[in-house]
Design a protein around this motif. Structure first.
Motif, PDB file in Angstrom:
ATOM      1  N   ILE A   5     -36.388 -43.480  -2.690  1.00 23.90           N
ATOM      2  CA  ILE A   5     -35.105 -43.054  -2.128  1.00 23.90           C
ATOM      3  C   ILE A   5     -35.267 -41.758  -1.340  1.00 23.90           C
ATOM      4  CG2 ILE A   5     -32.805 -42.204  -2.743  1.00 23.90           C
ATOM      5  CD1 ILE A   5     -32.844 -44.216  -5.061  1.00 23.90           C
ATOM      6  N   ALA A   6     -36.061 -40.831  -1.884  1.00 27.66           N
ATOM      7  CA  ALA A   6     -36.301 -39.570  -1.177  1.00 27.66           C
ATOM      8  C   ALA A   6     -37.058 -39.800   0.130  1.00 27.66           C
ATOM      9  CB  ALA A   6     -37.076 -38.612  -2.072  1.00 27.66           C
ATOM     10  N   THR A   7     -37.986 -40.743   0.132  1.00 25.26           N
ATOM     11  CA  THR A   7     -38.742 -41.040   1.343  1.00 25.26           C
ATOM     12  C   THR A   7     -37.843 -41.585   2.442  1.00 25.26           C
ATOM     13  OG1 THR A   7     -40.731 -41.505   0.032  1.00 25.26           O
ATOM     14  CG2 THR A   7     -40.676 -42.367   2.276  1.00 25.26           C
ATOM     15  N   ILE A   8     -36.903 -42.423   2.069  1.00 26.54           N
ATOM     16  CA  ILE A   8     -35.971 -42.979   3.066  1.00 26.54           C
ATOM     17  C   ILE A   8     -34.992 -41.905   3.533  1.00 26.54           C
ATOM     18  CG2 ILE A   8     -34.157 -44.682   3.490  1.00 26.54           C
ATOM     19  CD1 ILE A   8     -35.535 -46.449   1.362  1.00 26.54           C
ATOM     20  N   GLY A   9     -34.361 -41.217   2.591  1.00 28.08           N
ATOM     21  CA  GLY A   9     -33.323 -40.267   2.948  1.00 28.08           C
ATOM     22  C   GLY A   9     -33.838 -39.062   3.706  1.00 28.08           C
ATOM     23  N   SER A  10     -35.083 -38.674   3.458  1.00 23.64           N
ATOM     24  CA  SER A  10     -35.638 -37.484   4.111  1.00 23.64           C
ATOM     25  C   SER A  10     -36.011 -37.716   5.563  1.00 23.64           C
ATOM     26  CB  SER A  10     -36.852 -36.977   3.336  1.00 23.64           C
ATOM     27  OG  SER A  10     -36.465 -36.480   2.068  1.00 23.64           O
ATOM     28  N   VAL A  11     -35.804 -38.922   6.073  1.00 21.67           N
ATOM     29  CA  VAL A  11     -35.973 -39.140   7.514  1.00 21.67           C
ATOM     30  C   VAL A  11     -35.090 -38.184   8.301  1.00 21.67           C
ATOM     31  CG1 VAL A  11     -34.180 -40.928   7.631  1.00 21.67           C
ATOM     32  CG2 VAL A  11     -35.994 -40.880   9.350  1.00 21.67           C
ATOM     33  N   ALA A 100     -29.919 -33.977   2.379  1.00 23.51           N
ATOM     34  CA  ALA A 100     -30.047 -32.980   1.319  1.00 23.51           C
ATOM     35  C   ALA A 100     -30.060 -33.573  -0.083  1.00 23.51           C
ATOM     36  CB  ALA A 100     -28.921 -31.949   1.437  1.00 23.51           C
ATOM     37  N   ALA A 101     -29.255 -34.585  -0.319  1.00 18.61           N
ATOM     38  CA  ALA A 101     -29.152 -35.147  -1.670  1.00 18.61           C
ATOM     39  C   ALA A 101     -30.473 -35.702  -2.168  1.00 18.61           C
ATOM     40  CB  ALA A 101     -28.078 -36.240  -1.714  1.00 18.61           C
ATOM     41  N   THR A 102     -31.357 -36.076  -1.242  1.00 20.41           N
ATOM     42  CA  THR A 102     -32.634 -36.673  -1.633  1.00 20.41           C
ATOM     43  C   THR A 102     -33.729 -35.628  -1.801  1.00 20.41           C
ATOM     44  OG1 THR A 102     -33.267 -37.093   0.680  1.00 20.41           O
ATOM     45  CG2 THR A 102     -32.026 -38.809  -0.462  1.00 20.41           C
ATOM     46  N   PHE A 103     -33.333 -34.345  -1.839  1.00 20.68           N
ATOM     47  CA  PHE A 103     -34.327 -33.300  -2.083  1.00 20.68           C
ATOM     48  C   PHE A 103     -33.913 -32.427  -3.258  1.00 20.68           C
ATOM     49  CE2 PHE A 103     -36.821 -29.417  -0.885  1.00 20.68           C
ATOM     50  CZ  PHE A 103     -38.054 -29.991  -1.133  1.00 20.68           C
ATOM     51  N   GLY A 104     -33.280 -31.292  -3.027  1.00 15.66           N
ATOM     52  CA  GLY A 104     -32.953 -30.375  -4.121  1.00 15.66           C
ATOM     53  C   GLY A 104     -32.167 -31.008  -5.258  1.00 15.66           C
ATOM     54  N   SER A 127     -42.295 -35.064  -3.460  1.00 18.28           N
ATOM     55  CA  SER A 127     -43.255 -35.655  -2.531  1.00 18.28           C
ATOM     56  C   SER A 127     -42.613 -36.685  -1.618  1.00 18.28           C
ATOM     57  CB  SER A 127     -44.415 -36.309  -3.301  1.00 18.28           C
ATOM     58  OG  SER A 127     -45.179 -35.340  -3.979  1.00 18.28           O
ATOM     59  N   GLY A 128     -41.488 -37.248  -2.039  1.00 17.24           N
ATOM     60  CA  GLY A 128     -40.790 -38.198  -1.174  1.00 17.24           C
ATOM     61  C   GLY A 128     -40.446 -37.580   0.167  1.00 17.24           C
ATOM     62  N   ASN A 129     -40.118 -36.294   0.157  1.00 14.65           N
ATOM     63  CA  ASN A 129     -39.809 -35.586   1.394  1.00 14.65           C
ATOM     64  C   ASN A 129     -41.008 -35.558   2.338  1.00 14.65           C
ATOM     65  OD1 ASN A 129     -39.917 -32.615   2.751  1.00 14.65           O
ATOM     66  ND2 ASN A 129     -37.822 -33.405   2.725  1.00 14.65           N
ATOM     67  N   TYR A 130     -42.191 -35.377   1.775  1.00 14.13           N
ATOM     68  CA  TYR A 130     -43.393 -35.338   2.613  1.00 14.13           C
ATOM     69  C   TYR A 130     -43.912 -36.730   2.937  1.00 14.13           C
ATOM     70  CZ  TYR A 130     -44.203 -30.331   2.914  1.00 14.13           C
ATOM     71  OH  TYR A 130     -44.127 -29.001   3.232  1.00 14.13           O
ATOM     72  N   PHE A 131     -43.706 -37.695   2.040  1.00  9.49           N
ATOM     73  CA  PHE A 131     -43.998 -39.075   2.429  1.00  9.49           C
ATOM     74  C   PHE A 131     -43.191 -39.435   3.670  1.00  9.49           C
ATOM     75  CE2 PHE A 131     -45.426 -40.053  -2.069  1.00  9.49           C
ATOM     76  CZ  PHE A 131     -46.706 -40.418  -1.706  1.00  9.49           C
ATOM     77  N   ALA A 132     -41.935 -39.003   3.685  1.00 10.57           N
ATOM     78  CA  ALA A 132     -41.081 -39.246   4.854  1.00 10.57           C
ATOM     79  C   ALA A 132     -41.686 -38.585   6.090  1.00 10.57           C
ATOM     80  CB  ALA A 132     -39.673 -38.706   4.601  1.00 10.57           C
ATOM     81  N   GLY A 133     -42.168 -37.345   5.925  1.00 14.35           N
ATOM     82  CA  GLY A 133     -42.765 -36.648   7.051  1.00 14.35           C
ATOM     83  C   GLY A 133     -44.062 -37.269   7.526  1.00 14.35           C
ATOM     84  N   ALA A 134     -44.762 -37.952   6.625  1.00 14.61           N
ATOM     85  CA  ALA A 134     -46.010 -38.611   7.005  1.00 14.61           C
ATOM     86  C   ALA A 134     -45.763 -39.968   7.652  1.00 14.61           C
ATOM     87  CB  ALA A 134     -46.906 -38.779   5.777  1.00 14.61           C
ATOM     88  N   ILE A 135     -44.730 -40.669   7.201  1.00 11.70           N
ATOM     89  CA  ILE A 135     -44.484 -42.034   7.651  1.00 11.70           C
ATOM     90  C   ILE A 135     -43.575 -42.086   8.875  1.00 11.70           C
ATOM     91  CG2 ILE A 135     -43.427 -44.235   7.013  1.00 11.70           C
ATOM     92  CD1 ILE A 135     -44.282 -43.593   4.097  1.00 11.70           C
ATOM     93  N   TRP A 136     -42.427 -41.399   8.793  1.00  9.96           N
ATOM     94  CA  TRP A 136     -41.410 -41.567   9.831  1.00  9.96           C
ATOM     95  C   TRP A 136     -41.842 -41.100  11.215  1.00  9.96           C
ATOM     96  CZ3 TRP A 136     -37.936 -45.021   9.384  1.00  9.96           C
ATOM     97  CH2 TRP A 136     -37.374 -45.328   8.154  1.00  9.96           C
ATOM     98  N   PRO A 137     -42.570 -39.974  11.370  1.00  7.37           N
ATOM     99  CA  PRO A 137     -43.010 -39.619  12.730  1.00  7.37           C
ATOM    100  C   PRO A 137     -43.850 -40.696  13.402  1.00  7.37           C
ATOM    101  CG  PRO A 137     -43.203 -37.727  11.293  1.00  7.37           C
ATOM    102  CD  PRO A 137     -42.867 -38.910  10.407  1.00  7.37           C
ATOM    103  N   LEU A 138     -44.706 -41.377  12.627  1.00 11.66           N
ATOM    104  CA  LEU A 138     -45.517 -42.447  13.214  1.00 11.66           C
ATOM    105  C   LEU A 138     -44.655 -43.635  13.603  1.00 11.66           C
ATOM    106  CD1 LEU A 138     -48.653 -42.363  10.863  1.00 11.66           C
ATOM    107  CD2 LEU A 138     -48.346 -41.286  13.104  1.00 11.66           C
TER     108      LEU A 138
END
Length: 387
Positions: A5-11, A100-104, A127-138
């Motif tokens: 959920i954090a990986t999706i929302g942190s897009v 925000a809800a998918t982080f703090g 880590s979901g926040n950084y998974f988002a940063g690794a996946i979504w830019p690509l």
């Protein structure tokens, strides 16, 4: 499931970084103005962490995550229709609020489910926040040439809405269990005390968070634009951002294990020192291969810093205030990201180079190191109480 959920929302945090050059080209803005949408995203993210964190303390995480999905869906649709850079920037506030809800708040909620391995649990959720940063830019970089940034934004909003709501309803519980009583009871663990009041500690953590994230934002926000300036292209910049954040995932998980053994303050201090050294390495090394290496090293250095603040809050401050207090510290870190992203763009416009922006980041990082050193010096062990 919290990580997914954090990986999706942190897009909502990372999409604007990738489309920034396209926004700059379409609206004909300078670098500082094109950095403003990222700043507004961080403003919304900061506000959301505080207010949804307070809600989590009272009623749990379920409704904030559903609200996050709705805000992302509406925000991306509105941004895709923006007629100017200023409207686009304002709408990014809603996107940041939704992310925000998918982080703090999610981190604060997960901290109530664990005691012995709280550091690892918090780091995994973060880590979901950084998974988002690794996946979504690509992903965004792959579709951007054919779809354009407006259609890409519509697709991102729709995806967040149709995936996050069902996942939240199926897997998230409204309230965490009470680990201090009943069937969930655990043995209390020693908790650190400090020769500072809770308010003083909260202020110091917030100022430290501001400093570390002004420094952190320089490569994270401007690496794509930096690579374009050096002639390497947007796709190379997106790859470096993803590599940086993959390193951040490794760093977050490793820092979680480390925090369970040496505590959050020492873990954060170690990460902050290495972040400063990695940031300094960007100055002499601007070749293609060296930038890939430095970006990976930077990610491995800084990934565990922000989750460590949540661990420190749970080590020192009342558990029933965790959502609000974590939200306040996260707000300070996001203000740091917002300020640093804009400030680096402004310094670039003034100097025509990112070299001074890297030096600015190092100076802010030194402030973070000084504060965390003082907190460590004022810390002592007193008795035993449940964290």
């Amino acid at each position: 499931m919290s990580v997914l959920i954090a990986t999706i929302g942190s897009v909502g945090m990372w999409s604007v970084v990738v489309v920034m050059p396209a926004i700059e080209a379409e609206f004909g803005t300078m670098r500082a103005a094109s950095s403003l949408p990222y700043t507004m995203t961080m403003v919304g993210f900061a506000i959301g962490n505080v207010y949804m964190g307070r809600f989590v303390d009272k009623a749990g995480i379920l409704l904030p995550v559903i609200g996050s999905a709705l805000a992302l869906g509406i925000g991306y649709a509105a941004a895709a229709l923006a007629p100017s850079i200023w409207v686009f920037a304002i709408v990014q506030i809603l996107i940041g609020f939704g992310a925000a809800a998918t982080f703090g708040p999610l981190i604060a909620d997960i901290s109530h489910w664990f005691v012995k391995r709280r550091g690892v649990a918090v780091a995994a959720a973060a880590s979901g926040n950084y998974f988002a940063g690794a996946i979504w830019p690509l992903v965004i970089q792959a579709v951007l040439p054919d779809w354009g940034w407006r259609t890409t934004y519509l697709g991102l909003g729709a995806f967040a809405l149709v995936t996050m709501v069902p996942l939240a309803l199926m897997f998230l519980k409204a309230r965490a269990p009470d680990l201090g009583s009943g069937a969930h009871a655990v043995v209390p663990k020693p908790v650190r005390s400090i020769d500072l009041s809770p308010r003083q500690l909260q202020i110091l953590l917030s100022v430290a968070g501001l400093g570390c994230c002004v420094a952190m934002s320089m490569p994270q926000v401007h690496i794509v634009a930096y690579c374009v300036d050096l002639g390497f292209g947007m796709s190379t910049g997106a790859e470096m951002l993803s590599l940086m954040l993959i390193g951040g995932v490794v760093s977050r998980l490793a820092s979680g294990f480390l925090a369970d053994h040496i505590g959050g303050v020492k873990t954060l201090l170690i990460g902050s020192v290495f972040q400063m050294l990695a940031l300094a390495a960007y100055i002499p090394f601007d070749g293609l291969a060296s930038l890939y290496v430095v970006s990976l090293v930077f990610g491995l250095s800084q990934g565990g810093i922000v989750p460590s603040y949540a661990i420190i809050v749970r080590e020192y401050l009342p558990a029933h205030e965790a959502g609000q207090r974590v939200g306040l510290v996260i707000m300070a870190t996001i203000i740091g990201m917002a300020l640093g992203g804009w400030l680096s763009g402004l310094i670039y416009d003034i100097t025509g180079s990112y070299q001074a922006a890297f030096l600015n980041g190092i100076a802010w990082n030194l402030m973070n190191v000084a504060i965390m050193t003082m907190i460590l010096w004022r810390t002592k062990m007193r008795g035993t109480r449940t964290a």
